[in-house]
Write an enzyme that holds these catalytic residues in place. Structure first.
Site, PDB file in Angstrom:
ATOM      1  N   GLN A  35     -14.867 -45.785 -11.985  1.00 44.24           N
ATOM      2  CA  GLN A  35     -13.628 -45.876 -11.295  1.00 44.24           C
ATOM      3  C   GLN A  35     -12.665 -44.941 -11.671  1.00 44.24           C
ATOM      4  O   GLN A  35     -11.367 -44.786 -10.843  1.00 44.24           O
ATOM      5  CB  GLN A  35     -13.039 -47.208 -11.058  1.00 44.24           C
ATOM      6  CG  GLN A  35     -12.281 -47.895 -12.101  1.00 44.24           C
ATOM      7  CD  GLN A  35     -11.828 -49.303 -11.954  1.00 44.24           C
ATOM      8  OE1 GLN A  35     -12.674 -49.987 -11.988  1.00 44.24           O
ATOM      9  NE2 GLN A  35     -10.642 -49.492 -11.640  1.00 44.24           N
ATOM     10  N   LYS A  38      -0.117 -55.920  -7.221  1.00 45.13           N
ATOM     11  CA  LYS A  38       0.384 -54.395  -7.535  1.00 45.13           C
ATOM     12  C   LYS A  38      -0.875 -53.191  -6.658  1.00 45.13           C
ATOM     13  O   LYS A  38      -0.376 -52.536  -6.515  1.00 45.13           O
ATOM     14  CB  LYS A  38       0.563 -54.162  -8.820  1.00 45.13           C
ATOM     15  CG  LYS A  38       1.045 -52.786  -9.191  1.00 45.13           C
ATOM     16  CD  LYS A  38       1.429 -52.723 -10.755  1.00 45.13           C
ATOM     17  CE  LYS A  38       0.172 -52.655 -11.599  1.00 45.13           C
ATOM     18  NZ  LYS A  38      -0.623 -51.446 -11.357  1.00 45.13           N
ATOM     19  N   ASP A  39      -1.967 -53.556  -7.169  1.00 44.56           N
ATOM     20  CA  ASP A  39      -2.848 -52.958  -6.425  1.00 44.56           C
ATOM     21  C   ASP A  39      -3.222 -53.567  -4.798  1.00 44.56           C
ATOM     22  O   ASP A  39      -4.196 -54.133  -4.709  1.00 44.56           O
ATOM     23  CB  ASP A  39      -4.341 -53.184  -7.370  1.00 44.56           C
ATOM     24  CG  ASP A  39      -4.117 -52.556  -8.798  1.00 44.56           C
ATOM     25  OD1 ASP A  39      -3.660 -51.197  -8.679  1.00 44.56           O
ATOM     26  OD2 ASP A  39      -3.842 -53.108  -9.633  1.00 44.56           O
ATOM     27  N   GLY A  88      -4.161 -58.964  -8.614  1.00 46.08           N
ATOM     28  CA  GLY A  88      -2.788 -58.766  -8.447  1.00 46.08           C
ATOM     29  C   GLY A  88      -2.658 -57.840  -7.263  1.00 46.08           C
ATOM     30  O   GLY A  88      -2.977 -56.945  -7.009  1.00 46.08           O
ATOM     31  N   SER A  91       2.289 -53.013 -15.665  1.00 47.77           N
ATOM     32  CA  SER A  91       0.935 -52.422 -15.612  1.00 47.77           C
ATOM     33  C   SER A  91       0.872 -52.049 -16.989  1.00 47.77           C
ATOM     34  O   SER A  91       1.258 -51.901 -17.996  1.00 47.77           O
ATOM     35  CB  SER A  91       1.346 -51.048 -14.987  1.00 47.77           C
ATOM     36  OG  SER A  91       0.155 -50.089 -15.229  1.00 47.77           O
ATOM     37  N   SER A  92      -0.583 -52.015 -17.436  1.00 45.99           N
ATOM     38  CA  SER A  92      -1.321 -51.478 -18.704  1.00 45.99           C
ATOM     39  C   SER A  92      -0.782 -50.162 -18.940  1.00 45.99           C
ATOM     40  O   SER A  92      -0.781 -49.901 -20.184  1.00 45.99           O
ATOM     41  CB  SER A  92      -2.790 -51.764 -18.701  1.00 45.99           C
ATOM     42  OG  SER A  92      -3.233 -53.072 -18.150  1.00 45.99           O
ATOM     43  N   HIS A 134      -1.564 -59.966 -15.671  1.00 46.83           N
ATOM     44  CA  HIS A 134      -2.952 -60.460 -15.653  1.00 46.83           C
ATOM     45  C   HIS A 134      -2.827 -62.007 -15.956  1.00 46.83           C
ATOM     46  O   HIS A 134      -3.537 -62.912 -15.391  1.00 46.83           O
ATOM     47  CB  HIS A 134      -3.677 -59.854 -17.051  1.00 46.83           C
ATOM     48  CG  HIS A 134      -3.882 -58.379 -16.574  1.00 46.83           C
ATOM     49  ND1 HIS A 134      -3.285 -57.472 -17.558  1.00 46.83           N
ATOM     50  CD2 HIS A 134      -4.687 -57.381 -15.711  1.00 46.83           C
ATOM     51  CE1 HIS A 134      -3.567 -56.379 -17.048  1.00 46.83           C
ATOM     52  NE2 HIS A 134      -4.730 -56.478 -16.111  1.00 46.83           N
ATOM     53  N   GLN A 138      -6.310 -51.937  -3.271  1.00 42.00           N
ATOM     54  CA  GLN A 138      -7.474 -52.491  -3.729  1.00 42.00           C
ATOM     55  C   GLN A 138      -7.976 -53.941  -3.384  1.00 42.00           C
ATOM     56  O   GLN A 138      -9.180 -54.012  -3.027  1.00 42.00           O
ATOM     57  CB  GLN A 138      -7.468 -52.555  -5.398  1.00 42.00           C
ATOM     58  CG  GLN A 138      -8.458 -53.367  -6.091  1.00 42.00           C
ATOM     59  CD  GLN A 138      -8.610 -53.141  -7.478  1.00 42.00           C
ATOM     60  OE1 GLN A 138      -8.971 -52.208  -8.242  1.00 42.00           O
ATOM     61  NE2 GLN A 138      -7.905 -54.176  -8.228  1.00 42.00           N
ATOM     62  N   GLY A 147      -8.524 -55.112 -19.377  1.00 38.84           N
ATOM     63  CA  GLY A 147      -7.964 -55.370 -20.618  1.00 38.84           C
ATOM     64  C   GLY A 147      -6.714 -54.776 -20.617  1.00 38.84           C
ATOM     65  O   GLY A 147      -5.918 -54.621 -19.475  1.00 38.84           O
TER      66      GLY A 147
END
Ligand code: PAF
Length: 288
Positions: free
Chosen positions: A70, A158-159, A156, A194-195, A46, A162, A40
């Site tokens: 996480q 950016k990670d 994404g 980024s959130s 996103h 991941q 979210g």
């Protein structure tokens, strides 16, 4: 889009059972399901994943779940922004079909005790600085893949690490879905979206673009300067900025994520960085 496989209005679903029922019908009709897992606090980054998923599939599912397993830092979990209503409005405008927003009890009726062994890609960098983080990511993403059973899932870059960890998990568990890596989206001043950016104070926000600026500048030094020299330049330049502290900056082989000492060691060098901007932990990366 096949009319018989499409879902007309965006649905917000909280229960696994209801989601299973809806998706079973779509699958029976041969509908391709695209999936964007999120926590979210959605931003353009996103939404670019959602657009790609909507473009490539008959039905698009976005999950919104701030996954507690996480977060190795409980303060980070508590202060993680939660904006479900605004997120749903953004998703509806993008043509998303289903938002899956489960509660913690729904996702974890009992504690998830699974321990993944995802090898070196999960041990270096974020793996070393955030113990347990990737195990939590693997727990939640595997659960979500089991629930949604998508044909493709969108993440994404950016990670960057991941994605490597999820690819390894997909390989080990034998999932047949496609993992789609989408480019980083940046603010006009270069800061990776980024959130967490909303947690920056105005002065931190003003300083934060030094990360992207320095990474970009560092690409112009290659191959003239050594890997060590480039690393030192990036770390020193960012650390000179008020309230900024580099946690790590590694130049790695983009496939194995092993650090390189010489540019000749890989065809795919990637610089991966984590910087504390005040208390806010920002990550970014650049391909050389
Ligand atoms: O990248 C994220 O937002 C999260 O790690 C993910 C993939 C949604 C799992 O909680």
């Amino acid at each position: 889009m096949h009319p018989e496989t499409s879902v007309k209005l965006m649905k917000v679903v909280n229960s696994i059972r209801e989601l299973n029922q809806i998706l079973a019908v779509i699958r029976e009709n041969g509908g391709q399901i695209g999936f964007v897992p999120t926590m979210g606090a959605l931003h353009e980054g996103h939404l670019s994943l959602v657009r790609e998923s909507v473009r490539e599939n008959d039905v698009n599912v976005v999950s919104i779940f701030v996954n507690p397993t996480q977060f190795n830092d409980k303060n980070d979990l508590v202060s993680y922004p939660r904006t479900l209503e605004a997120d749903c409005r953004l998703l509806e405008a993008e043509g998303c079909d289903i938002v899956f927003a489960p509660s913690e009890e729904e996702m974890y009726p009992e504690p998830d005790t699974r321990v993944f062994n995802l090898g070196r890609v999960a041990e270096v960098m974020e793996g070393a600085f955030r113990p347990g983080h990737f195990n939590g990511v693997a727990q939640v993403v595997s659960k979500l893949f089991d629930i949604v059973q998508p044909d493709a899932a969108y993440f994404g870059e950016k990670d960057f690490q991941q994605i490597a960890v999820i690819r390894e998990m997909v390989r080990q568990l034998g999932y047949t879905l496609r993992i789609v890596a989408c480019p980083i989206l940046r603010e006009p001043d270069g800061l990776a979206m980024s959130s967490r950016n909303v947690r920056l104070t105005p002065s931190q926000r003003q300083n934060a673009p030094v990360i992207a600026r320095t990474l970009k500048e560092s690409t112009t030094f290659v191959p003239g300067k050594s890997v060590e020299e480039v690393k030192a330049h990036v770390i020193e330049t960012i650390n000179r900025e008020p309230e900024m502290k580099v946690e790590y900056f590694e130049i790695v082989d983009g496939n194995t994520l092993e650090s390189i000492r010489d540019w000749s060691e890989t065809q795919f060098p990637v610089g991966c960085i984590t910087v504390f901007c005040g208390p806010v932990r920002l990550i970014d990366n650049i391909k050389y």
